[in-house]
Scaffold this motif. Structure first.
Motif, PDB file in Angstrom:
ATOM      1  N   ASP A 216      37.162  35.742  37.085  1.00  0.00           N
ATOM      2  CA  ASP A 216      36.733  35.604  38.478  1.00  0.00           C
ATOM      3  C   ASP A 216      35.923  34.327  38.663  1.00  0.00           C
ATOM      4  O   ASP A 216      35.115  33.953  37.809  1.00  0.00           O
ATOM      5  N   ASN A 217      36.133  33.674  39.805  1.00  0.00           N
ATOM      6  CA  ASN A 217      35.366  32.467  40.109  1.00  0.00           C
ATOM      7  C   ASN A 217      33.893  32.785  40.309  1.00  0.00           C
ATOM      8  O   ASN A 217      33.014  32.065  39.837  1.00  0.00           O
ATOM      9  N   ASN A 218      33.644  33.878  41.014  1.00  0.00           N
ATOM     10  CA  ASN A 218      32.276  34.204  41.396  1.00  0.00           C
ATOM     11  C   ASN A 218      31.944  35.637  41.004  1.00  0.00           C
ATOM     12  O   ASN A 218      32.783  36.535  41.128  1.00  0.00           O
ATOM     13  N   TYR A 483      22.870  31.340  51.892  1.00  0.00           N
ATOM     14  CA  TYR A 483      24.119  31.320  51.126  1.00  0.00           C
ATOM     15  C   TYR A 483      25.172  30.446  51.803  1.00  0.00           C
ATOM     16  O   TYR A 483      25.965  29.782  51.128  1.00  0.00           O
ATOM     17  N   ILE A 484      25.171  30.423  53.130  1.00  0.00           N
ATOM     18  CA  ILE A 484      26.106  29.545  53.848  1.00  0.00           C
ATOM     19  C   ILE A 484      25.789  28.084  53.533  1.00  0.00           C
ATOM     20  O   ILE A 484      26.686  27.277  53.243  1.00  0.00           O
ATOM     21  N   ILE A 485      24.495  27.733  53.574  1.00  0.00           N
ATOM     22  CA  ILE A 485      24.077  26.364  53.264  1.00  0.00           C
ATOM     23  C   ILE A 485      24.442  26.000  51.827  1.00  0.00           C
ATOM     24  O   ILE A 485      25.006  24.931  51.555  1.00  0.00           O
ATOM     25  N   ILE A 486      24.135  26.897  50.884  1.00  0.00           N
ATOM     26  CA  ILE A 486      24.413  26.640  49.465  1.00  0.00           C
ATOM     27  C   ILE A 486      25.910  26.452  49.222  1.00  0.00           C
ATOM     28  O   ILE A 486      26.327  25.557  48.487  1.00  0.00           O
ATOM     29  N   SER A 487      26.736  27.292  49.862  1.00  0.00           N
ATOM     30  CA  SER A 487      28.190  27.183  49.655  1.00  0.00           C
ATOM     31  C   SER A 487      28.742  25.890  50.240  1.00  0.00           C
ATOM     32  O   SER A 487      29.752  25.364  49.756  1.00  0.00           O
ATOM     33  N   LYS A 488      28.100  25.339  51.263  1.00  0.00           N
ATOM     34  CA  LYS A 488      28.536  24.068  51.841  1.00  0.00           C
ATOM     35  C   LYS A 488      28.119  22.886  50.969  1.00  0.00           C
ATOM     36  O   LYS A 488      28.812  21.869  50.906  1.00  0.00           O
ATOM     37  N   ILE A 489      26.983  23.016  50.285  1.00  0.00           N
ATOM     38  CA  ILE A 489      26.500  21.935  49.412  1.00  0.00           C
ATOM     39  C   ILE A 489      27.301  21.883  48.113  1.00  0.00           C
ATOM     40  O   ILE A 489      27.698  20.817  47.650  1.00  0.00           O
ATOM     41  N   PHE A 490      27.561  23.064  47.538  1.00  0.00           N
ATOM     42  CA  PHE A 490      28.241  23.135  46.240  1.00  0.00           C
ATOM     43  C   PHE A 490      29.667  23.651  46.429  1.00  0.00           C
ATOM     44  O   PHE A 490      30.017  24.751  45.995  1.00  0.00           O
ATOM     45  N   GLN A 491      30.474  22.835  47.070  1.00  0.00           N
ATOM     46  CA  GLN A 491      31.811  23.270  47.486  1.00  0.00           C
ATOM     47  C   GLN A 491      32.760  23.484  46.314  1.00  0.00           C
ATOM     48  O   GLN A 491      33.705  24.260  46.413  1.00  0.00           O
ATOM     49  N   LYS A 492      32.545  22.800  45.201  1.00  0.00           N
ATOM     50  CA  LYS A 492      33.452  22.910  44.060  1.00  0.00           C
ATOM     51  C   LYS A 492      32.902  23.834  42.970  1.00  0.00           C
ATOM     52  O   LYS A 492      33.504  23.967  41.908  1.00  0.00           O
ATOM     53  N   ALA A 493      31.772  24.462  43.224  1.00  0.00           N
ATOM     54  CA  ALA A 493      31.118  25.264  42.188  1.00  0.00           C
ATOM     55  C   ALA A 493      31.566  26.721  42.226  1.00  0.00           C
ATOM     56  O   ALA A 493      31.977  27.239  43.264  1.00  0.00           O
ATOM     57  N   ASP A 494      31.476  27.373  41.071  1.00  0.00           N
ATOM     58  CA  ASP A 494      31.578  28.823  40.980  1.00  0.00           C
ATOM     59  C   ASP A 494      30.164  29.381  40.928  1.00  0.00           C
ATOM     60  O   ASP A 494      29.233  28.709  40.465  1.00  0.00           O
ATOM     61  N   PHE A 495      30.009  30.620  41.379  1.00  0.00           N
ATOM     62  CA  PHE A 495      28.673  31.193  41.549  1.00  0.00           C
ATOM     63  C   PHE A 495      28.495  32.465  40.729  1.00  0.00           C
ATOM     64  O   PHE A 495      29.409  33.288  40.623  1.00  0.00           O
ATOM     65  N   LEU A 520      31.544  35.139  51.359  1.00  0.00           N
ATOM     66  CA  LEU A 520      30.955  33.818  51.559  1.00  0.00           C
ATOM     67  C   LEU A 520      31.445  32.755  50.575  1.00  0.00           C
ATOM     68  O   LEU A 520      31.221  31.569  50.783  1.00  0.00           O
ATOM     69  N   PHE A 521      32.105  33.169  49.509  1.00  0.00           N
ATOM     70  CA  PHE A 521      32.460  32.223  48.461  1.00  0.00           C
ATOM     71  C   PHE A 521      33.970  32.091  48.299  1.00  0.00           C
ATOM     72  O   PHE A 521      34.708  33.051  48.497  1.00  0.00           O
ATOM     73  N   LYS A 522      34.392  30.904  47.933  1.00  0.00           N
ATOM     74  CA  LYS A 522      35.815  30.635  47.733  1.00  0.00           C
ATOM     75  C   LYS A 522      36.271  31.210  46.391  1.00  0.00           C
ATOM     76  O   LYS A 522      35.505  31.315  45.449  1.00  0.00           O
TER      77      LYS A 522
END
Length: 677
Positions: A216-218, A483-495, A520-522
């Motif tokens: 899983d990515n996240n 979490y919305i802000i964080i996901s926009k900053i780290f667009q290529k990251a897994d969480f 919230l996460f890709k």
């Protein structure tokens, strides 16, 4: 279960063989490291003496070769350091595995790192290697593990753990996966240390599922107090660094609750042979983004305002923290952008005419995929290119002319103020209140989130392409907008998100379940739970369950027959505290007095500081010793102590809506808990 004397002697011989090979490997590798350093120094000297004789192409070639040699030398140094770490304790466990496919039996010794003999056969296996997952996931019997070559099935014939001290074999135990096995209970019975330690020899099955998840990515992990969430997160980082080829410590960012916590966990990754990752707090990250203010209030100071009853407008803060305000901000910003326009045509250099309709077309259609203020930059570039034959030398000139002839200005404070005066806000505020929280040197935490969202929406968030993994601890204290802000900053990251809704100390925001964050996460997102607690005694767990009316907490630590002590109606507080502290310090290594807030912490500290060697720990503290400290409950999150004294003044008792804070305070304790209330 202890093994026979014959087996014990056999294991001693194996340990001696491993020690001999390890010593030889270290000696040879040490010689290589020394020789590499000598060669590099000699090469640098040659480069300096002959630098003028190289042309540019030769210089690039030589520099590339030097860089490669330096990296090889660095890898050898890292390998040497890892082997030095296991010198006095080469391994901690072993398994005997029979492979179904070929019937071969493998005797696998598990260590913090690998060790090979002269024929490149594995003598020690890194705990993160695929086959070692059998030790954590299975009892003796049928088993399987997943490796790059596929899924391997077989029989786990034996699991064995070792107690090795200073290269001497002290104890050997055969065990199943029983949660109360001898090694685990021995670890749980030990006193807490200054800093968090690795638990690689006692990772449990439910924890291992989080640590080794690559599918899983996240991951969103809900774990009860004492379930090892932070420890699991750090071991997961070490596992990912081992498994993912292009991942380094500099590609990983941990969001910590405060600096105290950051310092507390700082030894875990190095003890696992990995470098510490990047770490920050959310407030520190916002400070780097919001340049319009001198600083951003910390989360600790934010909640302290509430718990010390210094917040004048709690309902306003609650609205600022809500999910609803996100929709209101989006509507306001959409309307704001739609009404932005260039109000005049203009001429540059008295020659080049710019038509307002043409640039408004660019603003709202051609470049509408970009944030508003990026659009103006692109329009300026386009005009410069059109009028000056592809040149960008007039970008600044056109940018200035565009700003002068527009009805919008990059003034985020004013834009934020106008939100509160607009039709989109749920709360209508007078200018005096709006100015009180906008016109400040240090922006309030709750306002920083809204301000950052506005700024990021209008000019773009700082995109952190280098970060590939983000770890967020104490996840329940972050609201949805964060979490919305964080996901926009780290667009290529897994969480990897870890928290406990029962330990929420944000008085303005709460989740019914952390599973609410899944959308919230890709990529693939999995929700997992850690339901066993390893920190506190059953007596303490029973007491803390009553605070929040919990029944699902599963205590693993054995009974210590020490009930929670309640102190009521104490007439001489100082004498009583001194007596209790003396009693606890005679038996335990670390004792914490945990107060409801920093005001009480300072009061108790001033009362006792002349009598005891005691430390006052605040959210900004970077160094502290755990022998005896005083700390507010909201700063103690994530820490643990052998013994704890909970104190709050009778005039400042925990109210019904503050019970989560009391729960956090009490669950910091491992062995013995005193309550002054």
């Amino acid at each position: 279960m202890a093994i026979s004397e014959a087996e014990f002697q056999k294991e001693k011989k194996i340990l001696k063989k491993v020690q001999k090979l390890l010593g030889e490997t270290l000696s040879n590798l040490g010689d290589d490291v020394y020789q590499d350093e000598e060669n590099l120094l000699e090469f640098k000297k040659m480069m300096w003496e002959n630098s003028t004789s190289f042309d540019e192409a030769e210089m690039r070639q030589v520099m590339a070769a030097t860089s490669m040699e330096a990296e090889k030398a660095l890898q050898k140094q890292r390998r040497f350091k890892k082997l030095c770490q296991i010198k006095n304790k080469p391994y901690f466990a072993s398994i005997v595995f029979k492979d179904d496919e070929n019937g071969k039996i493998y005797n696998i010794y598990i260590s913090l790192t690998y060790l090979k003999d002269e024929n490149l056969n594995n003598i020690l296996y890194d705990w993160r290697s695929p086959i070692c997952s059998l030790f954590y996931d299975y009892e003796t019997g049928p088993c399987e593990y997943k490796a790059p070559g596929g899924i391997y099935t077989g029989e786990l014939k034996r699991k064995r753990q070792y107690k090795i001290e200073n290269n001497q074999l002290v104890g050997v135990f055969d065990n199943s996966l029983n949660i109360d096995d001898e090694v685990l209970q021995e670890v749980l019975a030990t006193e807490s240390s200054e800093k968090m330690k690795n638990v690689v020899n006692t990772i449990q099955q439910e924890q291992n599922k989080v640590i080794r998840n690559l599918e899983d990515n996240n991951l969103i992990v809900q774990g009860i107090a004492g379930s090892g969430k932070t420890t699991v997160a750090l071991h997961r980082i070490a596992f990912l660094l081992y498994q993912l080829e292009r991942l380094s410590s500099n590609n990983i960012l941990i969001f910590s609750p405060n600096n105290v916590f950051t310092e507390y966990i700082s030894d875990v990754l190095p003890s696992l042979g990995e470098a510490n990752t990047l770490q920050t707090t959310f407030a520190d990250y916002m400070s780097a983004f919001i340049k319009e203010y001198k600083d951003v209030e910390t989360f600790t100071d934010f909640v302290s305002r509430y718990y010390t009853y210094q917040e004048t407008y709690p309902e306003l803060v609650k609205y600022k923290q809500s999910d609803e305000i996100i929709e209101h901000l989006d509507a306001y910003l959409k309307d704001y952008i739609n009404n932005c326009k260039y109000i005049n045509s203009f001429t540059e250099n008295e020659i080049n005419f710019v038509d307002k309709d043409e640039i408004n077309e660019m603003l709202h259609y051609k470049y509408d995929r970009l944030p508003l203020f990026e659009r103006t930059e692109e329009i300026a570039k386009k005009l410069s290119s059109n009028f000056y034959k592809g040149s960008g030398k007039k970008n600044k000139t056109f940018g200035k002319l565009l700003r002068e002839n527009s009805n919008f200005v990059k003034d985020y404070k004013e834009i934020y103020k106008n939100f509160w005066k607009s039709e989109f806000t749920e709360m209508k505020l007078p200018d005096t209140i709006i100015n009180s929280f906008v016109n400040k040197d240090v922006i309030n935490y709750e306002d920083a989130l809204l301000f950052a969202y506005i700024k990021g929406t209008l000019e773009g968030f700082i995109y952190e392409a280098n970060i590939k993994q983000v770890i967020i601890d104490e996840a329940q204290d972050y609201n949805r907008l964060q979490y919305i802000i964080i996901s926009k900053i780290f667009q290529k990251a897994d969480f990897t998100i870890l928290g406990d809704i029962n330990q929420n100390i944000n008085p303005y925001y709460a989740y019914k379940s952390l599973e609410d964050l899944k959308d919230l996460f890709k990529g693939e997102t999995k929700y997992l739970e850690l339901l066993k607690t390893y920190r506190s005694s059953p007596e303490i767990i029973a007491y803390t369950n009553k605070i929040l009316n919990l029944k699902h907490v599963n205590a693993i630590r054995r009974d210590n027959n020490k009930p929670v002590v309640i102190r009521k109606g104490v007439k001489d507080l100082k004498t009583s505290l001194l007596n209790d502290i003396k009693t606890l310090q005679e038996e335990y290594k670390s004792t914490a007095i945990i107060t409801k807030d920093n005001v009480e912490a300072e009061k108790i500290y001033n009362m006792l500081k002349d009598e005891l060697n005691i430390s006052l720990v605040e959210a900004t503290s970077k160094k502290f010793h755990k022998e005896l400290i005083i700390i507010p409950a909201y700063t103690a999150k994530g820490l643990e102590f052998d013994s704890v004294i909970i104190y709050n003044d009778r005039n400042n008792s925990y109210k019904a809506n503050e019970k989560n804070l009391l729960y956090v305070a009490c669950t910091r304790c491992q062995h013995e808990l005193y309550i002054y209330n």
